[in-house]
Design an enzyme around this catalytic site. Structure first.
Site, PDB file in Angstrom:
ATOM      1  N   HIS A   1      31.380  23.953  39.366  1.00 50.50           N
ATOM      2  CA  HIS A   1      32.675  24.020  40.054  1.00 50.50           C
ATOM      3  C   HIS A   1      33.864  24.176  39.118  1.00 50.50           C
ATOM      4  O   HIS A   1      35.003  24.043  39.573  1.00 50.50           O
ATOM      5  CB  HIS A   1      32.908  22.762  40.893  1.00 50.50           C
ATOM      6  CG  HIS A   1      31.999  22.628  42.070  1.00 50.50           C
ATOM      7  ND1 HIS A   1      32.339  23.055  43.334  1.00 50.50           N
ATOM      8  CD2 HIS A   1      30.760  22.125  42.176  1.00 50.50           C
ATOM      9  CE1 HIS A   1      31.347  22.792  44.171  1.00 50.50           C
ATOM     10  NE2 HIS A   1      30.368  22.231  43.479  1.00 50.50           N
TER      11      HIS A   1
ATOM     12  N   ARG B   1      45.749  19.054  44.273  1.00 44.70           N
ATOM     13  CA  ARG B   1      45.964  18.150  43.165  1.00 44.70           C
ATOM     14  C   ARG B   1      47.016  18.722  42.216  1.00 44.70           C
ATOM     15  O   ARG B   1      47.144  19.941  42.076  1.00 44.70           O
ATOM     16  CB  ARG B   1      44.639  17.929  42.414  1.00 44.70           C
ATOM     17  CG  ARG B   1      43.635  17.099  43.175  1.00 44.70           C
ATOM     18  CD  ARG B   1      44.151  15.712  43.474  1.00 44.70           C
ATOM     19  NE  ARG B   1      44.282  14.943  42.260  1.00 44.70           N
ATOM     20  CZ  ARG B   1      43.459  13.964  41.857  1.00 44.70           C
ATOM     21  NH1 ARG B   1      42.427  13.634  42.617  1.00 44.70           N
ATOM     22  NH2 ARG B   1      43.675  13.313  40.743  1.00 44.70           N
TER      23      ARG B   1
ATOM     24  N   LYS C   1      47.250  24.626  37.868  1.00 48.91           N
ATOM     25  CA  LYS C   1      47.588  25.050  39.230  1.00 48.91           C
ATOM     26  C   LYS C   1      49.059  25.475  39.324  1.00 48.91           C
ATOM     27  O   LYS C   1      49.488  26.072  40.288  1.00 48.91           O
ATOM     28  CB  LYS C   1      47.286  23.945  40.225  1.00 48.91           C
ATOM     29  CG  LYS C   1      45.783  23.597  40.316  1.00 48.91           C
ATOM     30  CD  LYS C   1      45.540  22.460  41.287  1.00 48.91           C
ATOM     31  CE  LYS C   1      44.100  21.937  41.299  1.00 48.91           C
ATOM     32  NZ  LYS C   1      43.173  22.749  42.108  1.00 48.91           N
TER      33      LYS C   1
ATOM     34  N   THR D   1      39.975  26.081  48.024  1.00 46.19           N
ATOM     35  CA  THR D   1      39.563  26.091  49.425  1.00 46.19           C
ATOM     36  C   THR D   1      40.789  25.885  50.311  1.00 46.19           C
ATOM     37  O   THR D   1      40.804  26.294  51.465  1.00 46.19           O
ATOM     38  CB  THR D   1      38.520  24.978  49.710  1.00 46.19           C
ATOM     39  OG1 THR D   1      38.948  23.778  49.049  1.00 46.19           O
ATOM     40  CG2 THR D   1      37.149  25.372  49.212  1.00 46.19           C
TER      41      THR D   1
ATOM     42  N   LYS E   1      42.112  27.423  54.045  1.00 46.09           N
ATOM     43  CA  LYS E   1      42.638  26.654  55.183  1.00 46.09           C
ATOM     44  C   LYS E   1      44.000  27.203  55.618  1.00 46.09           C
ATOM     45  O   LYS E   1      44.275  27.361  56.808  1.00 46.09           O
ATOM     46  CB  LYS E   1      42.763  25.166  54.810  1.00 46.09           C
ATOM     47  CG  LYS E   1      41.419  24.510  54.575  1.00 46.09           C
ATOM     48  CD  LYS E   1      41.518  23.201  53.791  1.00 46.09           C
ATOM     49  CE  LYS E   1      40.170  22.867  53.154  1.00 46.09           C
ATOM     50  NZ  LYS E   1      40.241  21.845  52.105  1.00 46.09           N
TER      51      LYS E   1
HETATM   52  C1  NBG Z   1      36.837  22.276  42.135  1.00 52.20           C
HETATM   53  C2  NBG Z   1      37.573  23.538  41.728  1.00 52.20           C
HETATM   54  C3  NBG Z   1      38.099  24.278  42.939  1.00 52.20           C
HETATM   55  C4  NBG Z   1      36.976  24.501  43.939  1.00 52.20           C
HETATM   56  C5  NBG Z   1      36.320  23.171  44.267  1.00 52.20           C
HETATM   57  C6  NBG Z   1      35.157  23.331  45.203  1.00 52.20           C
HETATM   58  C7  NBG Z   1      36.132  20.461  40.647  1.00 52.20           C
HETATM   59  C8  NBG Z   1      35.362  20.082  39.438  1.00 52.20           C
HETATM   60  N1  NBG Z   1      36.179  21.747  40.960  1.00 52.20           N
HETATM   61  O1  NBG Z   1      38.633  25.514  42.551  1.00 52.20           O
HETATM   62  O2  NBG Z   1      38.621  23.221  40.861  1.00 52.20           O
HETATM   63  O3  NBG Z   1      37.470  25.099  45.107  1.00 52.20           O
HETATM   64  O4  NBG Z   1      35.828  22.566  43.095  1.00 52.20           O
HETATM   65  O5  NBG Z   1      34.231  24.235  44.707  1.00 52.20           O
HETATM   66  O6  NBG Z   1      36.684  19.605  41.297  1.00 52.20           O
END
Ligand code: NBG
Length: 838
Positions: free
Chosen positions: A377, A570, A575, A677, A681
């Protein structure tokens, strides 16, 4: 009166039959069920029931309606041999259960009616629920969306995780600063979970290992642990939408083996007896925030091993209950590692198979490798877990041996394939050497899995060319992509009911379960002025509602007629919330220079938590407030600009936010956001996106059409090239007086008259190093944002784009993601619950 009714079984019109009270879906049955629960479970009557009593009474009524289906599901799991999925995740952000349960059970309207007959408002009871914040952000919420989709699609699945006593902290804002409060989510009880103390497992820690030969003369290793605890499962039913399938979320709570050490007690050492109990309970006490690197966080490793060990013991138990041999485990179970947090599972499964179940190494390795899949992730190096060898060996001595053995065999293969290439061997090794020695968890997960996936197309490509490049070269067939998705049940149907109704009126309600196929039917309606008008009215109503909540929680008044420009996620430098802030300040300066300037009235809304130890992120929150202070109170600006920080952004609060957004800010530095994600939304709720070519933005833009997406900024390649050339952020200032001015203001105390140096660290980082390329992207962002403002002034065109955005987002349903996992990774198929249909 109520009492008598409780005890009668009368089934006159409107009165449910006795059996019906716990299972029926009529409003009469639900009403009676609420009253029964209030009486028999809460021990209250309507005259003295608190809002929480009523909430509990309704929650139990909803839970009752899942039990029948759930029991059948469990029966099916045992008696049939369908492959099931075990999702291993250290985080689940389920959001409040009540609304979702009523919705998925199809009794939302009936419950509303039942309550109104009791003189109660469903909305109040929904607000009563404290959400289980057992996750940090996107990763945990993804796990929750996946649980919803698994149940809805009829894939037998168990979500395994940790029942943290304290989840993600609650965020309060004091004087513009984030203050963290303990999240006491269990304070008023949790009606959704069922503890199963009889199903507890023991988990060992520390100590040493001993080699011996068994009766048959085989070499064996025995682990002599130093301490033990037990894990007690707490089960929460996860109902699918419009189906009888109810899956299981099984979260482990740590406890002492003996709640009282009688020996210590008898010898008078009362305190150390209690101390042991406390130490054991600490393991599942609190969720770790995702801040600085985890090396050294002993308790965190203990948590990971704790829940993984309990879960795997439980999986083997279920498998054996089904009468199946362990050498065929992978044919009947697929275990997914949600990031590296549960990756110790690779070594633990080997230990269970080899040491406990006496399987030979090669067979055990074959089974292990074919059981696990690993989802990555993040590419951020600081988030790739590794553990000091010393710490690891101390806590899990047997696992370290197993990892060494896996590594030895693995590196032998590499040396055979790439003779003399010791550099490659060092890069691939499960153990990092030089400086200190570490266990690399991502490597363990990769070597121990049959498939590795990223979470968006771009991210999966970058995985192959960066952090897992050597592994990709070794076995390219292992790598695949599954783009994330979100559940339309919570994010559209539950949290944006007016929009959901409008959509269903035009294209029917098939989209709720078949988003990918059905939502596109909305497309032609984009050209219908009447429909656009209705669409705008829904959005406006949602904006009015958000304005009211903003007013209540922050005191700031915002106009529903302004463009709602929203960034919630977050707080993190990558970001780039502060890029958004730089632009707001620049816009403010333009208005100050020319008060008559024509600007589209805008409300800039931010929300999100900063990790408690992340100084820069906390400073960004303060900065947003400081800019708000200036902008919101300047008469030259009037109502044209408002800046709001919405405190305590979480699943529950997001219900006001996504439905009200006009513009979704997805502005991370290209290559940094694995998927995102929130971007999905927003778009599914009719917001247009301003974004970079990062994560799933790339696919969203492809889907909605480039003319319906506001693109800006450097691409991954351009960003890399810029860094390779030697990025000198200060050079952007000379040619850009607006940017220079903004940076001077931040660094020079314009926003913080009391403490002129307050924001200096931010300004200086941007000036000297700017690791996330804000200055390089600033102008492109500002220009793009200007285009947004102009575009918004044409409501017909804007609405058209908004409708098209929604219509073309069908593929971002988590149902599609789960189908992809089933097909590409788990090789599982839906099974239907014999428990009945809808
Ligand atoms: C997060 C990413 C996001 C992603 C989500 C779900 C972690 C380690 N990763 O970009 O930063 O959408 O995972 O996949 O929290």
């Amino acid at each position: 009166m109520t009492e008598r009714k409780l005890l009668t079984t009368s089934s006159t019109k409107g009165d449910p039959a006795k059996g019906e009270i716990r299972t029926g879906s009529s409003s009469a049955a639900i009403k009676q069920s609420i009253l029964d629960n209030l009486h028999f479970i809460q021990g209250r009557g309507p005259f003295n029931a608190t809002p929480n009593d009523w909430y509990m009474a309704l929650a139990y009524a909803a839970r009752d309606r899942m039990m029948d289906r759930w029991v059948r599901w469990i029966e099916g799991m045992r008696s049939k041999q369908d492959k099931f999925v075990g999702y291993l995740s250290a985080e689940y952000l389920m959001g409040p259960h009540l609304g979702n349960a009523l919705l998925n059970l199809g009794i939302l309207d009936a419950a509303r009616e039942a309550l109104s007959e009791l003189g109660l408002d469903l909305r109040d009871l929904l607000m009563q629920e404290e959400e289980p914040g057992l996750g940090n952000g996107g990763l945990g919420r993804l796990a929750a969306c996946f649980m919803d989709s698994l149940a809805t699609l009829g894939i037998p699945a168990i979500g395994y995780g940790i029942r943290y006593e304290f989840g993600i902290f609650d965020q309060k804002i004091q004087d513009g600063w984030q203050v963290e409060l303990t999240d006491k989510w269990l304070r008023l009880g949790n009606p959704w979970e069922i503890p199963r103390p009889e199903l507890a497992y023991e988990v060992d820690f520390g100590g040493h290992t001993e080699a011996y030969h068994d009766e048959e003369g085989r070499y064996r290793v025995r682990w002599v642990p130093h301490w033990k605890i037990k894990g007690v499962p707490y089960d929460t039913p996860v109902p699918g939408y419009g189906t009888a399938n109810v899956n299981l979320l099984r979260l482990w709570k740590s406890e002492a083996i003996e709640s009282f050490d009688f020996h210590a007690f008898n010898t008078g050492d009362y305190y150390s007896a209690v101390h042991e109990k406390m130490a054991s309970e600490t393991i599942s006490k609190v969720l770790y925030p995702n801040d600085e690197p985890e090396i050294g966080k002993r308790l965190r490793l203990a948590q990971q091993y704790f829940f993984v060990s309990c879960s795997l013991q439980n999986v083997l138990f279920i498998h054996q209950l089904r009468g199946l041999g362990l050498e065929r485990l992978h044919e009947f179970v697929s275990l997914q590692l949600n990031d590296t947090h549960p990756s110790i599972a690779v070594a633990e499964l080997m230990r269970l198979l080899v040491d406990v179940h006496l399987m030979d190494w090669d067979t055990a390795w074959h089974v292990t490798k074919n059981t696990f899949g690993y989802t990555n992730h993040t590419l951020l190096p600081e988030a790739l877990e590794k553990w000091h060898l010393g710490l690891f060996g101390n806590m899990l001595p047997r696992h370290l041996e197993i990892i060494f053995e896996i590594n030895r065999r693995f590196l032998d293969e590499i040396r055979e394939r790439f003779p003399g290439d010791e550099g490659r061997v060092a890069r691939l090794s499960l153990i990092e050497e030089g400086g200190g020695k570490y266990v690399r968890m991502a490597h363990l997960a990769t070597v121990g899995s049959h498939t590795v996936n990223g979470v968006a197309a771009l991210h999966s490509e970058l995985l192959k060319s960066t952090v897992l490049k050597d592994f990709y070269e070794l076995s390219p067939e292992k790598f695949t992509n599954v783009t994330n998705g979100v559940t339309p049940r919570r994010w559209m149907l539950l949290y944006n009911q007016p929009l959901a109704r409008l959509i269903s009126r035009r294209i029917g309600d098939g989209w709720i379960r078949r988003l990918e196929q059905e939502l596109q039917k909305l497309e032609p309606w984009a050209d219908d002025p009447e429909f656009r008008d209705e669409w705008r009215k829904v959005k406006h109503r949602n904006k009015v509602q958000l304005a009211a909540v903003v007013k209540e929680r922050t005191g700031i008044e915002v106009s529903p007629d302004s463009l709602y420009d929203i960034q919630v996620k977050r707080i993190h430098e990558y970001k780039r919330q502060h890029l958004n802030v730089l632009h707001i300040l620049a816009l403010y300066n333009r208005i100050k220079r020319n008060p008559a300037l024509e600007v589209t009235p805008c409300t800039f809304l931010f929300g999100g938590k900063a990790a408690p130890g992340y100084f820069m992120a906390k400073l960004i929150i303060k900065l947003i407030h400081a800019v708000g202070e200036v902008v919101n109170n300047d008469p030259d600006v009037g109502d044209r600009l408002k800046v709001v920080f919405f405190p305590d952004f979480n699943v529950k609060n997001s219900q006001w936010i996504y439905p009200a957004a006009d513009l979704s800010e997805q502005i991370s530095t290209a290559g940094k956001e694995a998927s995102g994600t929130g971007n999905m939304k927003f778009s599914l709720n009719g917001a247009l996106t301003i974004g970079t070519l990062d994560g799933a933005n790339v696919e969203i833009r492809e889907a909605v059409g480039e003319e319906n997406f506001f693109l800006f900024g450097l691409t991954v390649e351009e960003a890399n090239a810029l860094r390779d050339r030697g990025y000198r952020p200060w050079e952007y200032l000379g040619s850009n007086p607006d940017l220079q001015e903004v940076l001077d203001q931040i660094g020079g105390g314009f926003l913080s008259p009391g403490d002129k140096n307050l924001f200096k660290p931010l300004a200086e980082t941007l000036f000297h190093s700017d690791p996330y390329l804000l200055l390089a992207d600033f102008q492109s962002y500002a220009d793009c944002r200007d285009r947004v403002g102009i575009s918004y002034r044409d409501p017909e065109e804007w609405t058209r784009k908004s409708i098209l955005n929604v219509a073309r987002m069908g593929r971002f349903s988590s149902d599609r993601s789960i189908r992809d996992y089933c097909q590409k990774i788990w090789k599982t198929k839906p099974v239907s619950n014999p428990g009945a249909e809808k």
